[in-house]
Design an enzyme around this catalytic site. Structure first.
Site, short mmCIF file in Angstrom:
data_model
loop_
_atom_site.label_atom_id
_atom_site.label_comp_id
_atom_site.label_asym_id
_atom_site.label_seq_id
_atom_site.Cartn_x
_atom_site.Cartn_y
_atom_site.Cartn_z
N TYR A 138 0.83 -1.21 0.00
CA TYR A 138 0.00 0.00 0.00
C TYR A 138 0.86 1.26 0.00
CZ TYR A 138 -3.76 -3.25 1.38
OH TYR A 138 -4.66 -4.29 1.45
N LYS A 189 5.10 -14.57 1.67
CA LYS A 189 4.78 -15.35 0.48
C LYS A 189 6.08 -15.49 -0.28
CE LYS A 189 2.05 -17.47 -2.37
NZ LYS A 189 1.52 -18.81 -2.06
N ASP A 222 -1.08 -18.18 2.28
CA ASP A 222 -2.20 -19.05 1.89
C ASP A 222 -2.36 -20.20 2.89
OD1 ASP A 222 0.34 -19.69 0.93
OD2 ASP A 222 -0.38 -20.82 -0.79
N ASP A 246 -3.98 -7.34 6.30
CA ASP A 246 -5.30 -6.75 6.07
C ASP A 246 -6.31 -7.88 5.85
OD1 ASP A 246 -7.34 -5.01 5.48
OD2 ASP A 246 -6.52 -4.31 3.58
N ASP A 250 -9.38 -9.60 8.56
CA ASP A 250 -10.82 -9.73 8.31
C ASP A 250 -11.27 -11.17 8.58
OD1 ASP A 250 -11.27 -7.08 7.60
OD2 ASP A 250 -12.54 -7.63 5.89
#
Ligand code: ATP
Ligand code: MG
Length: 357
Positions: A138, A189, A222, A246, A250
């Site tokens: 971001y 990742k 993942d 982020d 959630d």
């Protein structure tokens, strides 16, 4: 008497409703404690302000809140103002210059709350997610050319600095060290993103050497989503990039029962600038004005704010009050499957605060 000055920015939609509730609880909490006072300055920044002034906050807005001890933030976002305007014009316009690089998100299943997981397997779940909050995916680096043509090209470059990764890693290891299990999972990742994520892994190993008493492991993002659902009890503290965390948070909020419960702190650990505490949820215009917004996330954020100010006893008392209230299904708002109102929950938390020993 210890005196604190809080900048309250309720923002848009249910932000104004839950911050009003949160301030009421903070007031009662301070009175119950007797050792400190909270003075609140209210700022009416947000989408309504934008419609009047063409900007989300005044040009000197940050100077108006720079000296406050903390910021209590509601939510921003309105149906008729573009999301990037509300986000970059207020929330990120505070987070980034105030270098609140650690976004901290505790997740627990509170008493009385049904997790989609608990319904299946009854696990314990007590996590803190540390989100890198200042760079990464971001960072805003990128561009878009040849718009509308078949060869249109757009890039978003994830940008990671050694300084930025090292400081968030240190923050996460220190936080993990302060918790009973001293357990940290570093999420990346690095199999697919072979540059920055490999640097994350290397820096994690370097910083880990400074914290020999913390047990840590690495996990691909993942695989981490699966582990959060299938083996939640094996997780304690998590650190991940801006984008990865982020998404994970959630998922965590959903597993804890509702977005209406999940709190967060945007922390400037060096305390050069005020830190900002807020519910994770947005402005939720679908329920705005109905008086049914769940204020629990805001109370929990308020408790994190008290903790940050050093009012540990009051912070713990506020959480005890919250847990007494969530334990009673008659005091659940509709997002939790109940029919209680914001006011009922707030009054009950204030009563529990007064009655707490
Ligand atoms: P944003 O873009 O600001 O993240 P959003 O529209 O994506 O906002 P939220 O405002 O976070 O989403 O809300 C998503 C859904 O969750 C809404 O439909 C809302 O009804 C519900 N919700 C969010 N927060 C609460 C809350 N505190 N109490 C009850 N329901 C909530
Ligand atoms: Mg959202």
């Amino acid at each position: 008497m210890r005196d604190y000055r809080i900048a309250a920015i309720p923002g848009d939609g249910i932000g104004t409703e839950v911050i009003a509730a949160g301030l009421q609880a903070l007031d009662v909490c301070a009175a119950r404690d007797g050792g400190f006072r909270v003075a609140v300055d209210l700022f009416d920044w947000g989408s309504a302000y934008y419609k009047r002034h063409g900007r989300m906050m005044p040009e000197n807005g940050r100077d108006q809140i720079r000296r406050h001890d903390a910021i209590f933030f509601g939510a921003v976002g309105a149906p008729d103002v573009p999301d990037h305007v509300t986000l970059w014009g207020l929330r990120l316009a505070i987070c980034q210059p105030f270098d609140q690089y650690a976004n901290v998100r505790p997740t627990r299943i509170l008493p009385g709350i049904t997790s989609p997981l608990r319904a299946v397997s009854g696990p314990e779940l007590d996590w803190v997610i540390v989100r890198e909050n200042s760079e990464g995916e971001y960072a805003g680096v990128g561009g878009r050319v040849h718009q509308g043509f078949p060869y249109e090209t757009a890039t978003d470059v994830a940008m990671f600095t050694r300084v930025g990764v090292t400081r968030i890693m240190r923050y996460a290891f220190r936080l993990a060290q302060s918790r009973p299990r001293k357990l940290l999972t570093v999420v990346t990742k690095s199999n697919a993103q072979r540059h920055a994520m490999v640097m994350w892994d290397e820096i994690a190993a370097e910083v880990a050497a400074e914290f020999p008493d913390v047990t840590w492991d690495k996990m691909l993002v993942d695989a981490m989503t699966m582990r959060m659902v299938t083996k939640p009890a094996t997780i304690d503290t998590i650190v991940a990039t801006n984008l990865h965390a982020d998404i994970l948070s959630d998922l965590a909020a959903a597993l804890a029962g509702s977005l209406g419960i999940a709190p967060t702190g945007n922390i400037n650990p060096e305390r050069e600038f005020p830190s900002m505490f807020e519910p994770i949820h947005g402005s939720a215009f679908d329920i705005t004005g109905k008086g049914i917004a769940n204020p629990i996330a805001t109370f929990w954020s308020g408790s994190m704010m008290l903790e940050h100010l050093g009012e540990t006893a009051a912070a713990a008392r506020l959480m005890r009050a919250v847990e007494r209230v969530t334990a009673d299904p008659r005091l659940h708002t509709p997002d939790l499957g109940g029919s209680a109102t914001t006011a009922m929950v707030t009054d009950a938390v204030c009563e529990a605060l007064v009655g707490d020993n």
